[in-house]
Each structure stands twice: as C-alpha cells, then as structure tokens.
Design a protein around this motif. Structure first.
Motif, mmCIF file in Angstrom:
data_model
loop_
_atom_site.group_PDB
_atom_site.id
_atom_site.type_symbol
_atom_site.label_atom_id
_atom_site.label_comp_id
_atom_site.label_asym_id
_atom_site.label_seq_id
_atom_site.Cartn_x
_atom_site.Cartn_y
_atom_site.Cartn_z
ATOM 1 N N LEU A 119 -3.837 -40.974 0.476
ATOM 2 C CA LEU A 119 -2.744 -41.143 1.432
ATOM 3 C C LEU A 119 -3.139 -42.040 2.597
ATOM 4 C CD1 LEU A 119 -1.447 -37.466 1.641
ATOM 5 C CD2 LEU A 119 -0.576 -39.335 0.222
ATOM 6 N N ASP A 120 -4.425 -42.064 2.946
ATOM 7 C CA ASP A 120 -4.917 -42.854 4.068
ATOM 8 C C ASP A 120 -6.367 -43.212 3.797
ATOM 9 O OD1 ASP A 120 -4.761 -44.009 6.700
ATOM 10 O OD2 ASP A 120 -5.812 -42.256 7.493
ATOM 11 N N GLY A 121 -6.749 -44.436 4.020
ATOM 12 C CA GLY A 121 -8.116 -44.865 3.797
ATOM 13 C C GLY A 121 -8.315 -45.376 2.382
ATOM 14 N N ALA A 122 -9.560 -45.338 1.942
ATOM 15 C CA ALA A 122 -9.927 -45.795 0.603
ATOM 16 C C ALA A 122 -11.019 -44.874 0.064
ATOM 17 C CB ALA A 122 -10.409 -47.236 0.642
ATOM 18 N N VAL A 123 -11.080 -44.773 -1.256
ATOM 19 C CA VAL A 123 -12.053 -43.895 -1.912
ATOM 20 C C VAL A 123 -12.610 -44.609 -3.139
ATOM 21 C CG1 VAL A 123 -12.361 -41.706 -3.147
ATOM 22 C CG2 VAL A 123 -10.833 -41.801 -1.163
ATOM 23 N N ASP A 124 -13.921 -44.563 -3.281
ATOM 24 C CA ASP A 124 -14.550 -44.997 -4.518
ATOM 25 C C ASP A 124 -14.752 -43.739 -5.352
ATOM 26 O OD1 ASP A 124 -14.677 -47.604 -3.615
ATOM 27 O OD2 ASP A 124 -16.768 -47.464 -2.967
ATOM 28 N N MET A 125 -14.067 -43.667 -6.491
ATOM 29 C CA MET A 125 -14.163 -42.513 -7.371
ATOM 30 C C MET A 125 -15.134 -42.856 -8.498
ATOM 31 S SD MET A 125 -13.224 -39.406 -8.020
ATOM 32 C CE MET A 125 -11.657 -39.076 -7.178
ATOM 33 N N TYR A 126 -16.235 -42.134 -8.540
ATOM 34 C CA TYR A 126 -17.236 -42.319 -9.577
ATOM 35 C C TYR A 126 -16.940 -41.353 -10.717
ATOM 36 C CZ TYR A 126 -20.098 -44.882 -6.183
ATOM 37 O OH TYR A 126 -20.558 -45.804 -5.271
ATOM 38 N N HIS A 136 -14.104 -46.362 -9.778
ATOM 39 C CA HIS A 136 -12.685 -46.700 -9.679
ATOM 40 C C HIS A 136 -12.380 -46.830 -8.191
ATOM 41 C CE1 HIS A 136 -12.217 -45.314 -13.895
ATOM 42 N NE2 HIS A 136 -13.153 -44.454 -13.513
ATOM 43 N N ILE A 137 -11.939 -47.997 -7.760
ATOM 44 C CA ILE A 137 -11.637 -48.228 -6.347
ATOM 45 C C ILE A 137 -10.194 -47.816 -6.095
ATOM 46 C CG2 ILE A 137 -11.448 -49.984 -4.542
ATOM 47 C CD1 ILE A 137 -13.676 -51.509 -6.150
ATOM 48 N N LEU A 138 -10.018 -46.829 -5.212
ATOM 49 C CA LEU A 138 -8.689 -46.272 -4.927
ATOM 50 C C LEU A 138 -8.290 -46.616 -3.494
ATOM 51 C CD1 LEU A 138 -9.272 -42.714 -6.438
ATOM 52 C CD2 LEU A 138 -8.286 -44.711 -7.578
ATOM 53 N N ASN A 139 -7.099 -47.161 -3.342
ATOM 54 C CA ASN A 139 -6.536 -47.472 -2.032
ATOM 55 C C ASN A 139 -5.300 -46.628 -1.789
ATOM 56 O OD1 ASN A 139 -8.287 -49.750 -1.124
ATOM 57 N ND2 ASN A 139 -7.627 -50.585 -3.095
ATOM 58 N N VAL A 140 -4.712 -46.760 -0.619
ATOM 59 C CA VAL A 140 -3.526 -45.976 -0.257
ATOM 60 C C VAL A 140 -2.459 -46.098 -1.346
ATOM 61 C CG1 VAL A 140 -1.627 -45.771 1.388
ATOM 62 C CG2 VAL A 140 -3.955 -46.134 2.220
#
Length: 103
Positions: free
Chosen positions: A51-58, A68-72
């Motif tokens: 919902l806010d920010g970014a997350v690298d999901m391994y 997997h690069i996850l954005n808003v």
C-alpha cells in the motif's frame, strides 16, 4: 464503520499490525515495517498487497532464490508451502490476508 488511512499507521516495531477484520478463517491486517521479516512458509495461502513504499519479496524453490520487486499496488500471492521473506525498501505499509494464526 471505520476508515483506515494506511499512511497514518506507524508501528512502534517492525511488522506491527493493525487488525482490520477476521472473516471466517482469514485475517486482514495492515502491517507497518522498516525491517525484513523472516523466511517462512504459511500454513495456507497468503495475499500480500503493498500500500505504501516498496518491498523486495524473496522466494525460494528447490534451493533457488528469486527476488520479486513489489511497488505500491502490487500483489504477491503465495500458496501453502511457498517459502518466502519480505524485505522492505525503507518504510512500507502492507495489507496481508492469510489464515488466522498463520506465521
């Protein structure tokens, strides 16, 4: 009734959660974090929405890691048995829907 503004939610520790609702056997939680979680396998499916920010999901399958690069607005879906770990890039707010009591 209530309105939740994710950008206004800040935890006092990584992965702190605001319980939104429990529907049947599933929980819907808003998480705030600035630190990685831990490698884990859920005991059921998980839906993870940035919902806010970014997350690298391994993810790890047969010993092979993938990022997997996850954005808003991005959604990550893990099935029962999928090994994964979330690494926020800075501060992130994430909506997680999963079986109640899951890791």
């Amino acid at each position: 009734m209530r309105t939740i503004k994710p950008k206004n939610f800040t935890g006092s520790r990584a992965w702190e959660a605001l319980d939104v609702e429990t529907i049947d056997q599933a929980t819907i939680r808003l998480h705030w974090t600035d630190q990685p979680y831990k490698w884990h396998v859920n005991d059921g499916p998980e839906v993870f929405v940035v919902l806010d920010g970014a997350v690298d999901m391994y993810t790890r399958t047969n010993g092979e890691e993938k990022i997997h690069i996850l954005n808003v607005g991005d959604i990550f879906h893990a099935q029962d048995g999928d090994e994964h770990v979330a690494h926020p890039v800075g501060i992130a707010r994430i909506l997680v829907i999963e079986r109640a009591g899951s890791v």
